[in-house]
Design an enzyme around this catalytic site. Sequence first.
Site, short mmCIF file in Angstrom:
data_model
loop_
_atom_site.label_atom_id
_atom_site.label_comp_id
_atom_site.label_asym_id
_atom_site.label_seq_id
_atom_site.Cartn_x
_atom_site.Cartn_y
_atom_site.Cartn_z
N SER A 122 -6.80 -9.59 3.90
CA SER A 122 -7.68 -10.25 2.91
C SER A 122 -8.96 -10.78 3.60
O SER A 122 -9.14 -12.00 3.71
CB SER A 122 -6.95 -11.36 2.16
OG SER A 122 -6.09 -12.12 2.96
N ARG B 230 0.82 -1.21 0.00
CA ARG B 230 0.00 0.00 0.00
C ARG B 230 0.86 1.27 0.00
O ARG B 230 0.35 2.37 -0.14
CB ARG B 230 -0.96 -0.02 1.20
CG ARG B 230 -2.16 -0.94 0.99
CD ARG B 230 -3.03 -1.03 2.22
NE ARG B 230 -4.23 -1.82 2.00
CZ ARG B 230 -5.36 -1.35 1.48
NH1 ARG B 230 -5.44 -0.09 1.12
NH2 ARG B 230 -6.41 -2.15 1.32
N1 LIG Z 1 -9.50 0.16 8.14
C1 LIG Z 1 -8.48 -0.69 8.23
N2 LIG Z 1 -8.71 -2.01 8.35
C2 LIG Z 1 -7.68 -2.86 8.44
N3 LIG Z 1 -6.36 -2.49 8.40
C3 LIG Z 1 -6.10 -1.18 8.26
C4 LIG Z 1 -7.13 -0.23 8.18
N4 LIG Z 1 -6.56 0.99 8.06
C5 LIG Z 1 -5.24 0.82 8.07
N5 LIG Z 1 -4.94 -0.49 8.18
C6 LIG Z 1 -3.57 -1.00 8.13
O1 LIG Z 1 -3.47 -1.62 6.84
C7 LIG Z 1 -2.94 -2.92 6.96
C8 LIG Z 1 -3.78 -3.93 6.16
O2 LIG Z 1 -3.57 -3.79 4.81
P1 LIG Z 1 -4.03 -4.96 3.84
O3 LIG Z 1 -3.67 -4.52 2.47
O4 LIG Z 1 -3.45 -6.23 4.33
O5 LIG Z 1 -5.61 -4.97 4.05
S1 LIG Z 1 -6.70 -5.71 3.15
O6 LIG Z 1 -6.21 -7.05 2.85
O7 LIG Z 1 -6.91 -4.95 1.92
O8 LIG Z 1 -7.92 -5.73 3.97
C9 LIG Z 1 -3.01 -3.32 8.40
O9 LIG Z 1 -1.77 -3.97 8.64
P2 LIG Z 1 -1.64 -5.29 9.54
O10 LIG Z 1 -1.80 -4.80 10.95
O11 LIG Z 1 -0.25 -5.77 9.25
O12 LIG Z 1 -2.68 -6.29 9.15
C10 LIG Z 1 -3.18 -2.02 9.16
O13 LIG Z 1 -1.94 -1.61 9.66
#
Ligand SMILES: Nc1ncnc2c1ncn2[C@@H]1O[C@H](COP(=O)(O)OS(=O)(=O)O)[C@@H](OP(=O)(O)O)[C@H]1O
Length: 275
Positions: free
Chosen positions: A179, A138
């Site tokens: 995901s 991202r």
């Molecule tokens: N609204 C919301 N919901 C979930 N996560 C959030 C959100 N906003 C920011 N983040 C941060 O973005 C990371 C997840 O990105 P992803 O690309 O893995 O998410 S997804 O698969 O598209 O749902 C996730 O990282 P991880 O903690 O490593 O999972 C978060 O740090």
Amino acid sequence: MPSHAIPSPLLRARPPAPSAAAAAATGRRAPSRVVAALGGGGPAGRGMEQQQQLAGDGSRSPVKEKPLVSTIGKSTNILWHNCPIGQSERQNLLGQKGCVIWITGLSGSGKSTLACALSRELHCSGHLTYVLDGDNLRHGLNRDLSFKAEDRAENIRRVGEVAKLFADAGIICIASLISPYRRDRDACRVLLPESRFIEVFMDLPLEICEARDPKGLYKLARSGKIKGFTGIDDPYESPVNSEIVIKMVDGECPSPKAMAQHVLCYLEENGYLQA
Ligand SMILES: Nc1ncnc2c1ncn2[C@@H]1O[C@H](COP(=O)(O)OS(=O)(=O)O)[C@@H](OP(=O)(O)O)[C@H]1O
Ligand SMILES: Nc1ncnc2c1ncn2[C@@H]1O[C@H](COP(=O)(O)OP(=O)(O)O)[C@@H](O)[C@H]1O
């Protein structure tokens, strides 16, 4: 052969275009319109074997074959080019089978920790890996995407396609993304040949993930400063048929090394660590 072993037909060259079933699951259109566009071409759907022209006496004589071009999504008049070096040659070079290890779970469930530990273990035993981390992607490839459901779907679709390329390169690709939607994960699964997509579900309770909260995001989500946070006010659909499930044992979460060993054993037992 163990139930997860890779059947030998998977080592054959893959067809370039998605099957109708795959297309249905991914929402992408199969290349139903095949047109001979070069030099004017024939009507849509006309196969190369039918490309003959009428000679002066009315008999049919073969003409020089024209390459068949396709329409895929919004891409028109495109042609698949085969490279003489294929996946099996790359795998022989690397001594492993290209695959995708797809780690899914709530924020804070340990996806990145497992991805890094596994990558380290494999690297140290002479295997080529690459980690695709949702957070990291991202920052670049997916910087135009939000956390709305349709953007998450596009995020997963893109990473699935990139992961597929890594697997085709013969690399053990470790994708680590929340995901949250089953349908998006399953669409990535069908991009790959059977057995080349290994789903790892980080089955940790929300309370544990929230207690960890290394980035303070759960706190922000609970106070309403982040909207649509997975597990708080946005859904997470747990996998039902993951190849591997990481869960607490006797109230304890396995250590990062133990989680990595769990996946490593699976790869060894199922023949991924040899060409
Ligand atoms: N609204 C919301 N919901 C979930 N996560 C959030 C959100 N906003 C920011 N983040 C941060 O973005 C990371 C997840 O990105 P992803 O690309 O893995 O998410 S997804 O698969 O598209 O749902 C996730 O990282 P991880 O903690 O490593 O999972 C978060 O740090
Ligand atoms: N197996 C584990 N045991 C103890 N702590 C862990 C374990 N896995 C991850 N952690 C810790 O939990 C937090 C979240 O881990 P992380 O890998 O960043 O999760 P995710 O990528 O799913 O958001 C980090 O502080 C990490 O050190």
